[in-house]
Design an enzyme around this catalytic site. Structure first.
Site, mmCIF file in Angstrom:
data_model
loop_
_atom_site.group_PDB
_atom_site.id
_atom_site.type_symbol
_atom_site.label_atom_id
_atom_site.label_comp_id
_atom_site.label_asym_id
_atom_site.label_seq_id
_atom_site.Cartn_x
_atom_site.Cartn_y
_atom_site.Cartn_z
ATOM 1 N N HIS A 177 35.965 46.918 45.377
ATOM 2 C CA HIS A 177 36.175 45.915 46.423
ATOM 3 C C HIS A 177 34.855 45.487 47.077
ATOM 4 O O HIS A 177 34.718 44.365 47.550
ATOM 5 C CB HIS A 177 37.080 46.465 47.536
ATOM 6 N N GLU A 192 41.323 43.699 51.245
ATOM 7 C CA GLU A 192 42.619 43.260 50.699
ATOM 8 C C GLU A 192 43.320 42.284 51.642
ATOM 9 O O GLU A 192 44.033 41.381 51.206
ATOM 10 C CB GLU A 192 43.533 44.468 50.452
ATOM 11 N N CYS A 201 33.025 51.351 45.283
ATOM 12 C CA CYS A 201 34.393 50.837 45.249
ATOM 13 C C CYS A 201 34.295 49.403 44.757
ATOM 14 O O CYS A 201 33.424 48.649 45.219
ATOM 15 C CB CYS A 201 35.033 50.888 46.637
ATOM 16 N N CYS A 224 38.424 50.801 38.964
ATOM 17 C CA CYS A 224 38.700 51.359 40.289
ATOM 18 C C CYS A 224 38.010 52.711 40.342
ATOM 19 O O CYS A 224 38.212 53.547 39.452
ATOM 20 C CB CYS A 224 40.209 51.527 40.476
ATOM 21 N N ASP A 273 43.283 47.854 38.349
ATOM 22 C CA ASP A 273 42.904 48.356 39.674
ATOM 23 C C ASP A 273 44.155 48.325 40.530
ATOM 24 O O ASP A 273 45.183 47.752 40.147
ATOM 25 C CB ASP A 273 41.802 47.474 40.273
ATOM 26 N N SER A 274 44.053 48.894 41.734
ATOM 27 C CA SER A 274 45.204 48.878 42.627
ATOM 28 C C SER A 274 45.444 47.493 43.221
ATOM 29 O O SER A 274 46.581 47.155 43.567
ATOM 30 C CB SER A 274 45.003 49.888 43.770
#
Length: 269
Positions: free
Chosen positions: A190, A156, A188, A75, A12-13
């Site tokens: 996240h 994040e 997402c 992601c 993932d990022s």
């Protein structure tokens, strides 16, 4: 044939994909996993398709060098932009999974003739990938999608349980575009980190679909179907990052409950 003791690669990022990685390790504690966080390029949600594809291929190459039997694109933005290209690039060297198809399969069996909501990054929502796949199910499912670009950067930065995040979440979920939904897809990886606040906003009136759990069960099913579950492993965890940050290291400890060491692996030297 793949080696059943080979690791599972997950990328993932940033920290979002750790929700999926944690779900996978809880469900399959004996599996060895390698997590790659592309911290040098996060977030992916506002990047171009071409950029996400370039990052994804580079990371796939790293995970192939680590002899991964399965690569999970953890992601939604990368799944939407780069899955087909990554699968073509990897070929027969490993099985490639995304985090969108398992969710579509899940709602196919449970939400015929329902109205569902989806929140995700601009990349995921504007790609229309969920809508195209849901429409193709021919189950009379109406999907209402809303881009929520502030949520991933907010998470994040560690804002996922306070008044700031609460007001941003409420602002997004109050959008008329999500009116009348019976369930909300967290599009997402996240977003499971703010699931509690999302659930509180809806007061139990809307079912919240935690995609990390759905994807982990799909991954286990594929391994079992192909007799590739690791029967002898002790669950070794490795973490690679394209740019070292202390906050990312702290996040890995928060997710996995133990000190971890990050291996710095720049995608471009």
């Amino acid at each position: 044939m793949f080696d059943s003791t080979a690791p599972i690669g997950i990328f993932d990022s940033g920290i979002g994909g750790m929700t999926v990685a944690r779900a996978v390790t809880r469900l399959l504690p004996q599996e060895n996993t390698i997590y790659f966080g592309d911290t040098a390029h996060l977030p992916y949600g506002d990047k171009s398709t071409a950029a996400i594809q370039a990052y994804s291929i580079k990371i796939c190459n790293v995970l192939l060098q680590q002899k991964c039997k399965l690569i999970l694109i953890a992601c939604n933005s990368a799944s939407a932009a780069a899955f087909e290209l990554a699968r073509e690039y990897v070929g027969s060297k490993a099985h490639v999974m995304n985090v969108i198809d398992p969710v579509v399969d899940y709602i196919k069996e449970r939400y015929a003739a329902k109205t569902l909501g989806l929140i995700g990054t601009k990349q995921t929502v504007l790609s229309n990938v969920y809508k195209k796949k849901v429409d193709a199910l021919d189950r009379d499912i109406i999907l209402k999608s809303l881009a929520t670009p502030l949520l991933a950067p907010m998470i994040e930065e560690g804002f996922f349980d306070n008044s700031i995040s609460e007001s941003i979440i409420a602002r997004y979920l109050s959008d008329p575009g999500l009116d009348g939904i019976s369930a909300l897809i967290l599009g997402c990886t996240h977003y499971p980190l703010i699931k509690k606040q999302i659930r509180l906003f809806y007061g139990g009136q809307v079912e919240i679909l935690d995609t990390s759990e759905i994807v982990a069960h799909s991954l286990r099913a594929w391994l079992e179907q192909h007799y590739l579950t690791n029967q002898t492993g002790e669950g070794k965890r490795d973490f690679f990052v394209s740019d070292y940050t202390q906050s990312f290291e702290a996040s890995t400890q928060l997710f996995f409950g133990q000190p971890t060491s990050l291996q710095h692996y720049p995608l471009w030297e």
